[in-house]
Design a protein around this motif. Structure first.
Motif, PDB file in Angstrom:
ATOM      1  N   GLU A 300    -103.302 -57.085  79.001  1.00  0.00           N
ATOM      2  CA  GLU A 300    -101.915 -56.992  79.436  1.00  0.00           C
ATOM      3  C   GLU A 300    -100.956 -57.201  78.258  1.00  0.00           C
ATOM      4  O   GLU A 300     -99.916 -56.538  78.162  1.00  0.00           O
ATOM      5  N   SER A 301    -101.309 -58.113  77.369  1.00  0.00           N
ATOM      6  CA  SER A 301    -100.449 -58.384  76.212  1.00  0.00           C
ATOM      7  C   SER A 301    -100.413 -57.193  75.269  1.00  0.00           C
ATOM      8  O   SER A 301     -99.351 -56.863  74.716  1.00  0.00           O
ATOM      9  N   LEU A 302    -101.546 -56.517  75.073  1.00  0.00           N
ATOM     10  CA  LEU A 302    -101.587 -55.331  74.219  1.00  0.00           C
ATOM     11  C   LEU A 302    -100.703 -54.234  74.792  1.00  0.00           C
ATOM     12  O   LEU A 302     -99.935 -53.583  74.066  1.00  0.00           O
ATOM     13  N   SER A 303    -100.768 -54.047  76.103  1.00  0.00           N
ATOM     14  CA  SER A 303     -99.936 -53.037  76.754  1.00  0.00           C
ATOM     15  C   SER A 303     -98.457 -53.394  76.642  1.00  0.00           C
ATOM     16  O   SER A 303     -97.614 -52.523  76.367  1.00  0.00           O
ATOM     17  N   ARG A 304     -98.134 -54.660  76.831  1.00  0.00           N
ATOM     18  CA  ARG A 304     -96.740 -55.097  76.762  1.00  0.00           C
ATOM     19  C   ARG A 304     -96.211 -54.965  75.332  1.00  0.00           C
ATOM     20  O   ARG A 304     -95.040 -54.632  75.123  1.00  0.00           O
ATOM     21  N   ARG A 305     -97.047 -55.207  74.344  1.00  0.00           N
ATOM     22  CA  ARG A 305     -96.616 -55.066  72.956  1.00  0.00           C
ATOM     23  C   ARG A 305     -96.268 -53.611  72.650  1.00  0.00           C
ATOM     24  O   ARG A 305     -95.254 -53.331  72.001  1.00  0.00           O
ATOM     25  N   GLU A 306     -97.091 -52.694  73.108  1.00  0.00           N
ATOM     26  CA  GLU A 306     -96.827 -51.271  72.877  1.00  0.00           C
ATOM     27  C   GLU A 306     -95.490 -50.868  73.493  1.00  0.00           C
ATOM     28  O   GLU A 306     -94.698 -50.138  72.879  1.00  0.00           O
ATOM     29  N   GLU A 307     -95.228 -51.365  74.718  1.00  0.00           N
ATOM     30  CA  GLU A 307     -93.954 -51.050  75.371  1.00  0.00           C
ATOM     31  C   GLU A 307     -92.781 -51.642  74.599  1.00  0.00           C
ATOM     32  O   GLU A 307     -91.734 -51.001  74.461  1.00  0.00           O
ATOM     33  N   ALA A 308     -92.948 -52.869  74.100  1.00  0.00           N
ATOM     34  CA  ALA A 308     -91.867 -53.529  73.371  1.00  0.00           C
ATOM     35  C   ALA A 308     -91.578 -52.817  72.047  1.00  0.00           C
ATOM     36  O   ALA A 308     -90.418 -52.706  71.630  1.00  0.00           O
ATOM     37  N   GLU A 309     -92.613 -52.331  71.378  1.00  0.00           N
ATOM     38  CA  GLU A 309     -92.415 -51.600  70.126  1.00  0.00           C
ATOM     39  C   GLU A 309     -91.692 -50.273  70.379  1.00  0.00           C
ATOM     40  O   GLU A 309     -90.776 -49.905  69.644  1.00  0.00           O
ATOM     41  N   ILE A 310     -92.099 -49.570  71.434  1.00  0.00           N
ATOM     42  CA  ILE A 310     -91.458 -48.291  71.768  1.00  0.00           C
ATOM     43  C   ILE A 310     -89.983 -48.502  72.108  1.00  0.00           C
ATOM     44  O   ILE A 310     -89.110 -47.706  71.728  1.00  0.00           O
ATOM     45  N   ALA A 311     -89.693 -49.610  72.810  1.00  0.00           N
ATOM     46  CA  ALA A 311     -88.309 -49.907  73.200  1.00  0.00           C
ATOM     47  C   ALA A 311     -87.500 -50.492  72.056  1.00  0.00           C
ATOM     48  O   ALA A 311     -86.292 -50.723  72.214  1.00  0.00           O
ATOM     49  N   GLY A 312     -88.135 -50.740  70.922  1.00  0.00           N
ATOM     50  CA  GLY A 312     -87.435 -51.303  69.779  1.00  0.00           C
ATOM     51  C   GLY A 312     -87.137 -52.785  69.900  1.00  0.00           C
ATOM     52  O   GLY A 312     -86.297 -53.320  69.169  1.00  0.00           O
ATOM     53  N   GLU A 313     -87.825 -53.459  70.826  1.00  0.00           N
ATOM     54  CA  GLU A 313     -87.585 -54.884  71.025  1.00  0.00           C
ATOM     55  C   GLU A 313     -88.257 -55.730  69.948  1.00  0.00           C
ATOM     56  O   GLU A 313     -87.795 -56.844  69.647  1.00  0.00           O
ATOM     57  N   ILE A 314     -89.351 -55.245  69.381  1.00  0.00           N
ATOM     58  CA  ILE A 314     -90.032 -55.946  68.294  1.00  0.00           C
ATOM     59  C   ILE A 314     -90.424 -54.922  67.238  1.00  0.00           C
ATOM     60  O   ILE A 314     -90.679 -53.755  67.558  1.00  0.00           O
ATOM     61  N   PRO A 315     -90.487 -55.327  65.973  1.00  0.00           N
ATOM     62  CA  PRO A 315     -90.936 -54.406  64.921  1.00  0.00           C
ATOM     63  C   PRO A 315     -92.457 -54.243  64.972  1.00  0.00           C
ATOM     64  O   PRO A 315     -93.155 -55.089  65.554  1.00  0.00           O
ATOM     65  N   PRO A 316     -92.980 -53.201  64.366  1.00  0.00           N
ATOM     66  CA  PRO A 316     -94.436 -52.982  64.389  1.00  0.00           C
ATOM     67  C   PRO A 316     -95.238 -54.117  63.760  1.00  0.00           C
ATOM     68  O   PRO A 316     -96.403 -54.321  64.120  1.00  0.00           O
TER      69      PRO A 316
END
Length: 381
Positions: A300-316
């Motif tokens: 779940e965390s891996l999926s949430r990280r991908e969404e956050a990166e796409i949304a620009g909420e966190i850097p890669p």
């Protein structure tokens, strides 16, 4: 009656064998697997082990609701010995929000309690702690032990220190100024009088100076502001799991600073496991359920990280805010680990055979009490 049940557990030959192995230090990570204990027998066994070993105990469960239930029941079996609960954060991993005040207070209270075992000059506890935690709380990154201890100090009567130095250090370690101290993590100043509510303390303390010397320290009721007792020493630990001083060095904005930024402020990944002494006994409520929970958390965390990166909420390159279970196991080092549940290690289940299901009472408490009395009078383990 509670102690009589624990005494009967202590008299079991299979329990004595387990205890001898732990006392001899023969067990290391994953050595004692699959005791196969029914759920009703697990916490009495944990309580008896604590009595006999008097070592710190960490009991890990798969979910927060299960861990809370274990903590509540364990307090019954432990009697006057306190059992602590280490909560998981309210936000999910990669959610950009702070933790609740209750979560902060309870987690810091546990870290402070464990730091008492590590800080030079801190009083040793009479009974070593028992801690219950869901696995996500154990995996969550926290302030590194080194940073926590470096920003902790014990004040004593007669010690020479300026109020300015104290308040400056408190701000750097996460305390907030308030006109009146009403909750943990706050401090106030009125001339040569400082009020502070340190994590792990049941109430705030008022420090009065004579020049640059600590003259008196008094714990007080935050509601009435009246003195409850005088104290001769006070251990002050950080008020946050993210230090503002570390965040500032990392170039993070101090406004609205919260625990989301722990991995950036503290690049060295900290774990609660680092705060436990080497002789800590780690107990797993059930390995099979823990494995499933860890898999769900990491996926779940891996999926949430991908969404956050796409949304620009966190850097890669945003650091991972948790330790994988494999990394957490590495932090266990050579600590003894006992699994209460079921695995394929059937040869270790001799203890479980002593807890075969008994008669059912259908809610008839008097019949249950009478049966316990008969068992006690028989005198057989």
């Amino acid at each position: 009656m509670m102690q009589k049940i624990l005494d009967k557990i202590g008299a079991l030959s299979a329990y004595k064998t387990l205890l001898e192995r732990l006392n001899a230090g023969l067990d290391r990570v994953d050595t004692v697997q699959g005791l196969g204990l029914p759920r009703a027998a697990r916490l009495p066994v944990v309580a008896r082990l604590q009595q006999d070993l008097n070592r710190p105990v960490l009991l890990i469960s798969n979910r927060a609701d299960r861990a809370l239930a274990l903590h509540e029941e364990l307090q019954f079996w432990m009697g006057e010995t306190p059992a602590y609960y280490f909560p998981e954060p309210n936000p999910l991993f990669y959610e950009k929000s702070g933790w609740g005040k209750g979560t902060r207070r309870d987690r810091l209270g546990v870290l402070t309690m464990l730091a008492q075992l590590l800080l030079p000059g801190a009083p040793d506890p009479e009974v070593l702690p028992v801690l219950v935690a869901p696995v996500r709380a154990v995996m969550t990154r926290t302030i590194p032990r080194r940073d926590f201890l470096r920003n902790s100090r014990t004040l004593r009567l007669g010690q020479r220190v300026t109020p300015e130095d104290l308040t400056r250090s408190w701000v750097d370690s996460g305390y907030e100024y308030a006109n009146i101290v009403v909750q943990s993590g706050q401090f106030s100043r009125r001339g040569g009088i400082l009020d502070l509510w340190a994590p792990g303390e049941p109430r705030p303390v008022r420090i009065e100076f004579f020049g640059d010397e600590i003259d008196t320290m008094r714990a007080f009721d935050p509601a009435s502001q009246r003195t409850v007792e005088t104290v001769d020493h006070l251990t002050i630990t950080p008020a946050r799991e993210i230090l503002p001083s570390a965040a500032e060095k990392a170039g993070l904005p101090l406004k609205d600073l919260n625990e989301f930024f722990i991995p950036q402020a503290h690049p060295l990944a900290g774990s609660i496991l680092d705060f436990f002494p080497e002789d800590t006994l780690v107990i797993l409520d059930g390995g099979e359920f823990l494995s499933a929970a860890v898999t769900d958390i990491e996926e779940e965390s891996l999926s949430r990280r991908e969404e956050a990166e796409i949304a620009g909420e966190i850097p890669p390159d945003f650091p991972v805010p948790f330790l994988t279970w494999s990394e957490s196991e590495d932090r266990l080092g050579g600590r003894a680990v006992v699994e209460l549940g079921y695995t394929h290690a059937a040869e270790t289940r001799r203890l479980a055979q002593a807890f075969e299901p008994g008669p059912r009472f259908a809610g008839k408490l008097r019949d249950f009490i009478n049966t316990l009395k008969e068992i006690d009078q028989q005198g057989d383990p």
